[in-house]
Write a protein that holds these residues in place. Structure first.
Motif, PDB file in Angstrom:
ATOM      1  N   SER A 170      -0.055 -44.015  19.633  1.00 18.03           N
ATOM      2  CA  SER A 170       1.059 -44.957  19.502  1.00 18.03           C
ATOM      3  C   SER A 170       1.688 -44.862  18.114  1.00 18.03           C
ATOM      4  N   ILE A 171       0.853 -44.629  17.095  1.00 15.98           N
ATOM      5  CA  ILE A 171       1.383 -44.440  15.735  1.00 15.98           C
ATOM      6  C   ILE A 171       2.183 -43.149  15.666  1.00 15.98           C
ATOM      7  N   LYS A 172       1.621 -42.091  16.256  1.00 18.32           N
ATOM      8  CA  LYS A 172       2.315 -40.793  16.272  1.00 18.32           C
ATOM      9  C   LYS A 172       3.651 -40.918  16.999  1.00 18.32           C
ATOM     10  N   TYR A 173       3.654 -41.628  18.117  1.00 16.18           N
ATOM     11  CA  TYR A 173       4.882 -41.844  18.885  1.00 16.18           C
ATOM     12  C   TYR A 173       5.938 -42.541  18.025  1.00 16.18           C
ATOM     13  N   MET A 174       5.518 -43.597  17.314  1.00 15.76           N
ATOM     14  CA  MET A 174       6.475 -44.350  16.505  1.00 15.76           C
ATOM     15  C   MET A 174       6.949 -43.533  15.302  1.00 15.76           C
ATOM     16  N   GLN A 175       6.069 -42.704  14.740  1.00 13.55           N
ATOM     17  CA  GLN A 175       6.477 -41.838  13.638  1.00 13.55           C
ATOM     18  C   GLN A 175       7.570 -40.858  14.091  1.00 13.55           C
ATOM     19  N   ILE A 176       7.383 -40.290  15.283  1.00 12.16           N
ATOM     20  CA  ILE A 176       8.377 -39.342  15.798  1.00 12.16           C
ATOM     21  C   ILE A 176       9.692 -40.060  16.113  1.00 12.16           C
ATOM     22  N   LYS A 177       9.566 -41.262  16.659  1.00 10.46           N
ATOM     23  CA  LYS A 177      10.754 -42.068  16.944  1.00 10.46           C
ATOM     24  C   LYS A 177      11.512 -42.367  15.643  1.00 10.46           C
ATOM     25  N   TYR A 178      10.762 -42.639  14.601  1.00 10.46           N
ATOM     26  CA  TYR A 178      11.367 -42.904  13.288  1.00 10.46           C
ATOM     27  C   TYR A 178      12.065 -41.653  12.751  1.00 10.46           C
ATOM     28  N   MET A 179      11.404 -40.497  12.898  1.00 14.04           N
ATOM     29  CA  MET A 179      11.949 -39.253  12.357  1.00 14.04           C
ATOM     30  C   MET A 179      13.179 -38.766  13.127  1.00 14.04           C
ATOM     31  N   GLN A 180      13.354 -39.232  14.383  1.00 14.25           N
ATOM     32  CA  GLN A 180      14.546 -38.866  15.151  1.00 14.25           C
ATOM     33  C   GLN A 180      15.822 -39.299  14.438  1.00 14.25           C
ATOM     34  N   ASN A 181      15.724 -40.381  13.684  1.00 11.59           N
ATOM     35  CA  ASN A 181      16.881 -40.917  12.968  1.00 11.59           C
ATOM     36  C   ASN A 181      16.995 -40.379  11.543  1.00 11.59           C
ATOM     37  N   HIS A 182      16.150 -39.401  11.203  1.00  4.94           N
ATOM     38  CA  HIS A 182      16.166 -38.850   9.844  1.00  4.94           C
ATOM     39  C   HIS A 182      16.192 -37.320   9.880  1.00  4.94           C
ATOM     40  N   LYS A 183      16.948 -36.778  10.826  1.00  6.56           N
ATOM     41  CA  LYS A 183      16.961 -35.323  11.007  1.00  6.56           C
ATOM     42  C   LYS A 183      17.698 -34.592   9.889  1.00  6.56           C
ATOM     43  N   ASP A 184      18.558 -35.292   9.175  1.00  5.87           N
ATOM     44  CA  ASP A 184      19.317 -34.629   8.113  1.00  5.87           C
ATOM     45  C   ASP A 184      18.646 -34.775   6.747  1.00  5.87           C
ATOM     46  N   ALA A 185      17.564 -35.521   6.686  1.00  7.18           N
ATOM     47  CA  ALA A 185      16.918 -35.789   5.396  1.00  7.18           C
ATOM     48  C   ALA A 185      15.920 -34.690   5.047  1.00  7.18           C
ATOM     49  N   GLU A 186      15.743 -34.475   3.749  1.00  7.04           N
ATOM     50  CA  GLU A 186      14.725 -33.558   3.250  1.00  7.04           C
ATOM     51  C   GLU A 186      13.534 -34.371   2.756  1.00  7.04           C
ATOM     52  N   PHE A 187      12.327 -33.875   3.030  1.00  3.04           N
ATOM     53  CA  PHE A 187      11.123 -34.614   2.677  1.00  3.04           C
ATOM     54  C   PHE A 187      10.144 -33.726   1.920  1.00  3.04           C
ATOM     55  N   LEU A 188       9.497 -34.319   0.944  1.00  9.04           N
ATOM     56  CA  LEU A 188       8.407 -33.640   0.254  1.00  9.04           C
ATOM     57  C   LEU A 188       7.124 -33.898   1.021  1.00  9.04           C
ATOM     58  N   GLY A 189       6.406 -32.825   1.320  1.00  8.02           N
ATOM     59  CA  GLY A 189       5.167 -32.970   2.081  1.00  8.02           C
ATOM     60  C   GLY A 189       4.057 -32.126   1.498  1.00  8.02           C
ATOM     61  N   VAL A 190       2.875 -32.296   2.060  1.00  9.83           N
ATOM     62  CA  VAL A 190       1.721 -31.502   1.644  1.00  9.83           C
ATOM     63  C   VAL A 190       1.169 -30.804   2.885  1.00  9.83           C
ATOM     64  N   ILE A 191       0.771 -29.541   2.727  1.00 12.40           N
ATOM     65  CA  ILE A 191       0.205 -28.797   3.860  1.00 12.40           C
ATOM     66  C   ILE A 191      -1.162 -29.390   4.191  1.00 12.40           C
ATOM     67  N   SER A 192      -1.271 -29.991   5.366  1.00  9.11           N
ATOM     68  CA  SER A 192      -2.482 -30.715   5.763  1.00  9.11           C
ATOM     69  C   SER A 192      -3.369 -29.926   6.715  1.00  9.11           C
ATOM     70  N   GLY A 193      -2.866 -28.803   7.203  1.00  4.95           N
ATOM     71  CA  GLY A 193      -3.656 -27.960   8.108  1.00  4.95           C
ATOM     72  C   GLY A 193      -3.014 -26.590   8.219  1.00  4.95           C
ATOM     73  N   VAL A 194      -3.835 -25.586   8.425  1.00  8.50           N
ATOM     74  CA  VAL A 194      -3.324 -24.223   8.568  1.00  8.50           C
ATOM     75  C   VAL A 194      -4.012 -23.569   9.761  1.00  8.50           C
ATOM     76  N   THR A 195      -3.208 -22.974  10.644  1.00 13.76           N
ATOM     77  CA  THR A 195      -3.734 -22.237  11.793  1.00 13.76           C
ATOM     78  C   THR A 195      -2.970 -20.927  11.910  1.00 13.76           C
ATOM     79  N   GLU A 196      -3.400 -20.089  12.808  1.00 17.45           N
ATOM     80  CA  GLU A 196      -2.717 -18.810  12.979  1.00 17.45           C
ATOM     81  C   GLU A 196      -1.321 -18.986  13.556  1.00 17.45           C
ATOM     82  N   TRP A 197      -1.077 -20.114  14.223  1.00 18.47           N
ATOM     83  CA  TRP A 197       0.246 -20.307  14.838  1.00 18.47           C
ATOM     84  C   TRP A 197       1.179 -21.183  13.991  1.00 18.47           C
TER      85      TRP A 197
END
Length: 732
Positions: free
Chosen positions: A636-663
């Motif tokens: 439910s938190i993930k769902y709301m985070q994505i819903k929030y990000m739908q309205n911020h598609k033009d924004a740039e964000f600073l993030g940290v790499i939290s996981g790395v996989t081959e894909w």
């Protein structure tokens, strides 16, 4: 569904999953010898080409060690020692891991060897050594028991049939729906589907629509979908609501006479601002000898739920309240959870209490457990109690400002209450220091919260941190849980049956892996002894607090720990450094606490220990439901985070790499903790490969590295509410 077996008439075509089909025959008949003719006949193969494929598959199974040739052309299943029973843990890329007590490490199972096994199914697996490797792999040879048959997804309808495309990325196959099993569902509906059959000759399982949830994207549809995915109800049956409504909730003089009357003691609650179910209250009295009597008063839920009632059965089945991003799905009907049992201010309540006499050093001089009747004088939000702790002065009133008041305006807290909160805060801090000195680990991880509008649209994201007021309540709840557990263990002896909350010691391999990751950030832990492990973990958590990599490292540290569960076998609680620990303080929202109340009263009445088997079964159920509720809460938190990000598609964000996989690389945005993926195929400047040792994607030509913990700038590329997935574009 009964279906006639299909007769295979292959002319040059390869029979799909033939080895698995043959192996299933051997597993079902482990002592029988088979030759290729018998197998071909059993599988209804009638042409020469199919029989040739059977002969070839038998040789392959023999080479892998699945079967043995006992006579020329006659085969039998290999020794049973190579076959194990356990559960499947599917990954989002379609492969799985086999979890079995016989193996220290989980066994990898590639997707082609799943043999229709689904996530968390109980399965029988043939385990073998991987070629040119010390690692083991496995083949699923039989489904012993399905973990679930209900799935949530979107119906894609054709003229005469449909397919449900599951929401879960762990369900790798769409579910076929015949025209007769649509049950009124329309194209594009979000539905719950029952898996009813999976024929041998079918790529897809067959299903039947059980419930139409609504249209994808609708807020209530999505929230109900999350609950349905984990089999969690969002409504109470009518007969359960009626039984709750018909309860006699009168507190009679006869009932009061059976209890310790503590209505005259100064009592208050401290809870979240938006809470409606108040499980616990604290009372405070200064004794004539200068010591302090602290009462931890818990709603006496078991008084209102007879063992043979519908309320009891429903509470057991649910086992826990579910705290979603916009609502609470309670374990008990609202009439009980928010009304009769809730310790609301200015109301008499029936309670179950742990009462302690403490000196200035927070040492326990006396203790008492039993049923009480109490009266809460005041309700505080955590924010209000924090103002008292930070600004309160002994023997003087403290003003709670209007900006954080849960009343309609600012108000004053009386000197008597201020003194009580300040003293209890001091005692709580002393108790906390003792716990840490004894080896307790402090995971004060921030919680992601949302400001929502009237239609549950996210207006903003904020982080909720645990402050002194939260820790005050936490310490006294821990004290009650610990001492109740100690009391029962001592009173009932080694054979006492009780519901313990246990936490095993962490796996050394996981701690070593954690050390390898945090070392790249300049941190370290000492895992030589239990004390050094807890001390250095606490230092790590303190050092990373407030930094960009904090959430990632805190999450990794938590994952290195064992999982806390309910059981009747007491092994102590590693994370809290307690030899005895139970859950006693939240019976409105946790069924194990209700069991603890009943058992404590049983021992107070002089009863003998009941049989453990019944309670152990209930403990396993409670642990399982807690796991599902936690998954739903995270979704439910993930769902709301994505819903929030739908309205911020033009924004740039600073993030940290939290996981790395081959894909790809997972990136967590620092300011709002939203996590998304930058796919490897979208990194166009080079060809990147995964370096497992460096936890990095490395460019083949440029040698550029995207490594765990690196700060990057991203932009939203795609938001998928159905799959609860974010895709980012890497900017720098």
């Amino acid at each position: 569904m009964n279906k006639k077996k299909k007769i295979y008439k292959k002319k040059g075509n390869t029979i799909k999953d033939l080895s698995q089909k043959i192996l299933k025959l051997f597993v079902k008949n482990p002592s029988k010898n088979w030759n290729y003719k018998q197998i071909a006949s059993s599988l209804k193969f009638i042409d020469a080409n199919s029989r040739d494929q059977v002969i070839k598959s038998l040789e392959e199974l023999k080479a892998k060690g699945n079967i043995e040739e006992v006579n020329r052309g006659s085969f039998v299943l290999s020794e049973i020692k190579n076959y194990y029973q356990g559960t499947l843990d599917l990954t989002s890329n379609g492969n799985a891991y086999f979890i079995c007590d016989d193996f220290e490490n989980d066994v990898f199972i590639p997707s082609i060897n799943l043999n229709r096994g689904l996530d968390r199914d109980t399965v029988k697996v043939y385990v073998y050594d991987k070629r040119r490797s010390s690692k083991k792999e496995g083949d699923v040879v039989a489904i012993v028991e399905r973990f679930k048959i209900e799935f949530v997804g979107v119906l894609q309808l054709s003229k005469n049939f449909g397919f449900v495309v599951p929401d879960s990325n762990k369900m790798y196959s769409d579910i076929f729906i015949s025209k007769d099993n649509l049950e009124g569902a329309e194209d594009g509906d979000k539905v719950v589907v029952d898996l009813i059959d999976w024929p041998e000759n079918s790529k897809n399982p067959f299903g039947k629509i059980k419930q139409v949830l609504g249209k994808p994207g609708d807020h209530n549809t999505e929230i109900h979908s999350i609950l349905a995915e984990y089999g969690l109800p969002y409504e109470f049956p009518a007969h359960v609501e009626k039984e709750a409504a018909d309860l006699d909730t009168t507190i009679t003089e006869k009932e009061i006479a059976k209890r310790r009357d503590m209505r005259s003691d100064l009592t208050f609650t401290i809870d979240p601002k938006d809470a409606k179910d108040f499980d616990d209250a604290l009372s405070f009295t200064i004794l004539e000898n200068g010591n302090y009597e602290i009462g931890i008063h818990i709603a006496d839920v078991s008084h209102y739920i007879p063992l043979d009632s519908e309320l009891e059965r429903e509470a057991y089945e649910r086992a826990t309240s579910v705290y979603l991003v916009d609502r609470v799905v309670p374990m008990l009907p609202e009439m009980l959870s928010n009304g009769v049992c809730s310790l609301r201010p200015n109301e008499e309540k029936l309670t179950f209490s742990a009462v302690f006499e403490l000196n200035e050093k927070a040492e326990i001089k006396k203790q008492w457990f039993g049923r009480t009747v109490t009266y809460s004088d005041q309700r505080f939000a955590y924010e209000e109690a924090q103002v008292v702790i930070e600004n309160g002065v002994k023997d003087q009133p403290t003003t709670i400002p209007e900006s954080i008041s849960i009343r309609e305006s600012a108000y004053e807290v009386s000197p008597t209450v201020v003194n009580a909160i300040l003293k209890m805060d001091t005692l709580a801090k002393t108790l906390r220091k003792k716990r840490l000195r004894d080896g307790a680990i402090t995971f004060d991880k921030v919680e992601v919260k949302f400001n929502l509008d009237a239609d549950a649209n996210p207006l903003g994201v904020f982080m909720k941190e645990s402050k002194d007021a939260n820790k005050l309540i936490e310490e006294f709840m821990l004290l009650a849980n610990k001492k109740v557990s100690e009391f029962v263990s001592k009173k009932g002896g080694k054979s006492s049956t009780f519901v313990y909350r246990v936490h095993d010691e962490p796996n050394v391999d996981k701690l070593t892996a954690l050390q390898g990751i945090i070392g790249k950030f300049g941190y370290s832990i000492d895992i030589n002894t239990r004390q050094s492990t807890s001390n250095t973990l606490n230092k790590l958590l303190k050092d990373v607090h407030g930094k960009g990599e904090s959430n990632m490292i805190e999450t990794l540290a938590i994952r290195s720990m064992s999982k806390a569960i309910y059981t009747t076998e007491n092994i102590g609680h590693y994370g809290l450094a307690f030899d005895h620990y139970s859950h006693f303080t939240s019976p409105i929202r946790r069924y194990p606490d209700v069991m603890a109340h009943r058992l404590l009263q049983h021992y107070l009445d002089g009863g003998k220990p009941p049989k453990k088997e019944l309670y152990e079964e209930k403990c396993k159920h409670a642990s399982e439901m807690e796991y599902l509720a936690t998954k739903a809460e995270r979704d439910s938190i993930k769902y709301m985070q994505i819903k929030y990000m739908q309205n911020h598609k033009d924004a740039e964000f600073l993030g940290v790499i939290s996981g790395v996989t081959e894909w790809g690389i997972y990136v967590e945005i620092i300011e709002n903790k939203c996590e998304g993926m930058v796919r490897t195929r979208d990194l166009k400047d080079d060809y990147y490969t995964y370096d497992e040792k460096q936890y990095a994607l490395v460019g083949q030509s440029t040698k550029r590295k995207y490594q765990l913990g690196d700060e990057v700038t991203v932009k939203v590329k795609n938001t998928d509410l159905d799959r609860k997935h974010l895709d980012f574009t890497l900017l720098q």
